[in-house]
Motif scaffolding. Structure first.
Motif: not given
Ligand SMILES: NC(=O)c1ccc[n+]([C@@H]2O[C@H](COP(=O)([O-])OP(=O)(O)OC[C@H]3O[C@@H](n4cnc5c(N)ncnc54)[C@H](OP(=O)(O)O)[C@@H]3O)[C@@H](O)[C@H]2O)c1
Length: 251
Positions: A95-101, A106-113, A140-145, A150-158
């Motif tokens: 996910v690019a720094p200025d990208e909101f896809s 949805i792919a991350m929430i569907n698979t990871n969560l 993942s440690i990515a869920g800690d903050r 990676a806004p939604v990867y972090n969200t899926s893990k937290s």
């Protein structure tokens, strides 16, 4: 005598390494992922005795939530009982720094969560009914903050962490071990395009080293841990940086 496990996401990376170690130790393992050709080839290494086929392959897409209950029931019927399940499926598109896809999100929430919840719910129901069992989710440690990269990867893990914590609070009293696993960098396909340090404290470990730590920690009764353990310090620091400072850091 060996135990019986399910590994979801067994076609590569951490899930494959977990399955490999469990099979090498003489356990029976149901290997689940979408790439069933890869699974079959992997399983053939362990199914050399036709009278004792210890690796069962199941073509499975975690995002087809409605199939999860039936798939769990079929494996249970085939194995007769199940001792534990590992949920290792996950995606982390770039996910690019200025990208909101929203599509990537949805792919991350569907698979990871949601994919985890869909198959771990029937597992929880089964283990509750027999008063034992183990459920492990690879978070993942990515869920800690919530980090800018990676806004939604972090969200899926937290969110996965919270789901697993709630399962633990429900099922510990029923004799079921619920495990939240928080890896740092592990050298798998997921990291192939990521910029990661190649030396020092944060250097990635191999999936085999990660699997060894995970299986050892679970067998010693741990319920929540970083992989390798040194990432606990990173987690402690990251969680305690005040928000007004955290937003200025490029992490
Ligand atoms: N590598 C790291 O540094 C790291 C760090 C922290 C946490 N993690 C977490 O560890 C877990 C494993 O990742 P990895 O690093 O081992 O990556 P990987 O090698 O890319 O493995 C991902 C696995 O997920 C499966 N998968 C993806 N989408 C799926 C779907 N829709 N249905 C079923 N299975 C699906 C893949 O199988 P198919 O493509 O065959 O379906 C594959 O087996 C992930 O949850 C990841 O977030 C990784």
């Amino acid at each position: 005598m060996g135990k019986k496990f399910i590994v979801v996401g067994a076609s590569s990376g951490i899930g494959k390494a977990l399955a490999e170690q469990l099979l090498s130790e003489g356990n029976q393992v149901a290997l689940l992922a979408r790439r069933d050709k890869v699974l079959k080839e992997f399983a053939s290494k362990f199914n050399t005795d036709p009278k004792n086929r210890i690796a069962l392959t199941v073509k499975y897409d975690s995002t087809l939530f409605a199939s999860a209950k039936t798939v769990f029931a079929k494996i249970l019927k085939e194995f007769g009982s199940i001792d534990g399940i590992y949920y290792a499926s996950g995606v982390m598109p770039t996910v690019a720094p200025d990208e909101f896809s929203t599509d990537k999100d949805i792919a991350m929430i569907n698979t990871n969560l949601l994919g985890a919840i869909a198959i771990l719910n029937p597992a929880a129901e089964y283990f509750q009914s027999i008063g034992k069992g183990m459920i492990a989710g690879i978070s993942s440690i990515a869920g800690d903050r919530g980090r800018r990269g990676a806004p939604v990867y972090n969200t899926s893990k937290s969110a996965l962490n919270t789901y697993l914590e709630a399962l633990r609070n429900r099922l510990a009293v029923k004799g079921v071990q619920i495990v939240t696993i928080k890896p740092g960098f592990v050298s798998t396909d997921m990291l192939k395009d990521a910029k990661v340090p190649d030396k020092g404290f944060l250097k990635p470990i191999t999936p085999e080293a990660a699997a060894k730590i995970i299986i050892q920690k679970i067998s010693s009764g741990s319920e929540e841990f970083y992989v390798p353990g040194r990432w606990a310090l990173v987690g402690l620091i990251i969680r305690n940086i005040p928000s007004f400072i955290f937003r200025k850091l490029n992490i």
